[in-house]
Design a protein around this motif. Sequence first.
Motif, mmCIF file in Angstrom:
data_model
loop_
_atom_site.group_PDB
_atom_site.id
_atom_site.type_symbol
_atom_site.label_atom_id
_atom_site.label_comp_id
_atom_site.label_asym_id
_atom_site.label_seq_id
_atom_site.Cartn_x
_atom_site.Cartn_y
_atom_site.Cartn_z
ATOM 1 N N VAL A 37 7.634 3.241 3.267
ATOM 2 C CA VAL A 37 7.145 1.895 2.966
ATOM 3 C C VAL A 37 7.457 0.945 4.122
ATOM 4 O O VAL A 37 6.603 0.175 4.565
ATOM 5 C CB VAL A 37 7.777 1.374 1.656
ATOM 6 N N CYS A 38 8.681 1.008 4.630
ATOM 7 C CA CYS A 38 9.072 0.144 5.754
ATOM 8 C C CYS A 38 8.288 0.483 7.016
ATOM 9 O O CYS A 38 7.867 -0.408 7.765
ATOM 10 C CB CYS A 38 10.571 0.258 6.025
ATOM 11 N N LEU A 52 0.837 -1.196 0.000
ATOM 12 C CA LEU A 52 0.000 0.000 0.000
ATOM 13 C C LEU A 52 0.877 1.252 0.000
ATOM 14 O O LEU A 52 0.581 2.232 -0.686
ATOM 15 C CB LEU A 52 -0.932 -0.002 1.213
ATOM 16 N N GLY A 53 1.978 1.209 0.775
ATOM 17 C CA GLY A 53 2.897 2.336 0.788
ATOM 18 C C GLY A 53 3.515 2.591 -0.573
ATOM 19 O O GLY A 53 3.658 3.740 -1.002
ATOM 20 N N VAL A 54 3.884 1.521 -1.267
ATOM 21 C CA VAL A 54 4.419 1.652 -2.628
ATOM 22 C C VAL A 54 3.371 2.279 -3.540
ATOM 23 O O VAL A 54 3.671 3.173 -4.341
ATOM 24 C CB VAL A 54 4.862 0.284 -3.170
ATOM 25 N N ARG A 55 2.145 1.817 -3.403
ATOM 26 C CA ARG A 55 1.059 2.343 -4.248
ATOM 27 C C ARG A 55 0.824 3.832 -3.993
ATOM 28 O O ARG A 55 0.464 4.581 -4.907
ATOM 29 C CB ARG A 55 -0.225 1.561 -3.993
ATOM 30 N N HIS A 113 6.796 -3.656 -9.873
ATOM 31 C CA HIS A 113 6.223 -3.706 -11.214
ATOM 32 C C HIS A 113 5.268 -4.881 -11.378
ATOM 33 O O HIS A 113 4.252 -4.790 -12.073
ATOM 34 C CB HIS A 113 7.345 -3.785 -12.254
ATOM 35 N N LEU A 114 5.588 -6.000 -10.719
ATOM 36 C CA LEU A 114 4.728 -7.182 -10.813
ATOM 37 C C LEU A 114 3.351 -6.906 -10.223
ATOM 38 O O LEU A 114 2.328 -7.286 -10.790
ATOM 39 C CB LEU A 114 5.385 -8.356 -10.080
ATOM 40 N N LEU A 115 3.322 -6.217 -9.068
ATOM 41 C CA LEU A 115 2.055 -5.990 -8.377
ATOM 42 C C LEU A 115 1.338 -4.736 -8.859
ATOM 43 O O LEU A 115 0.104 -4.712 -8.924
ATOM 44 C CB LEU A 115 2.304 -5.883 -6.868
ATOM 45 N N MET A 116 2.082 -3.704 -9.211
ATOM 46 C CA MET A 116 1.450 -2.443 -9.595
ATOM 47 C C MET A 116 1.009 -2.425 -11.058
ATOM 48 O O MET A 116 0.212 -1.580 -11.455
ATOM 49 C CB MET A 116 2.405 -1.269 -9.341
ATOM 50 N N GLY A 117 1.506 -3.353 -11.838
ATOM 51 C CA GLY A 117 1.178 -3.336 -13.255
ATOM 52 C C GLY A 117 -0.166 -3.930 -13.598
ATOM 53 O O GLY A 117 -0.609 -3.857 -14.749
#
Length: 209
Positions: free
Chosen positions: A34-35, A23-26, A84-88
């Motif tokens: 993020v951590c 969620l932090g990355v998003r 990239h795997l999750l946000m794409g």
Amino acid sequence: METFLFLFEMLGTIAFAASGAVLGVRKGLDVFGVCFLGLTTACGGGMVRDVLLGNTPPAAFQNPTASAVAVVTSLIMFLSGVRHLLMGNQRRYDLFMLLMDSAGLGIFTVMGVRVVWNCVEAPSLYLLVFVGVLTGVGGGLLRDVMAGDMPYIFVKHIYACASLVGAVICGVLRQPAGEMTAMLAGAAAVFAIRCLSAHYRWNLPHPNA
């Protein structure tokens, strides 16, 4: 039993930390953010529980293992390949969040019940369920508030109610079935309810329905 409990708690820590970090990355946070969000999601509910029960300092401050696992998990989620795997793909992101959040919710709900059993003499079912639900939803609630989102507990498919059912199952089964069986059954119930409610779009009544 101690090995089971340690691995069980670490699994929940990884699941919740991953959901917080992703969620932090998003949200576009930097690596520290993020951590921190992953750490808060993984340890926040347990810290609130320990303060409520008078177990101070909270377990997260006494033993750094869970915090270290949460930070390492968050760093992995921050890696460019994972991002990239999750946000794409929105569907992949939603599925990942559902699975991680449901696993963490189930595990920490029953861990909360267990803590009450061990530190309170002859606890009532109400206390077991209350603290179990608080432990389960606390980290996710802090995560969503810090990320600026409406907390899952208020809007997502049968969230707190799933935790409540799992806590009741764990509390009721502990004496007749044993601690391990009760915890596994309670956590599995939470996970199943969350996944089924997301698949079938079960929701509690709300004004716009």
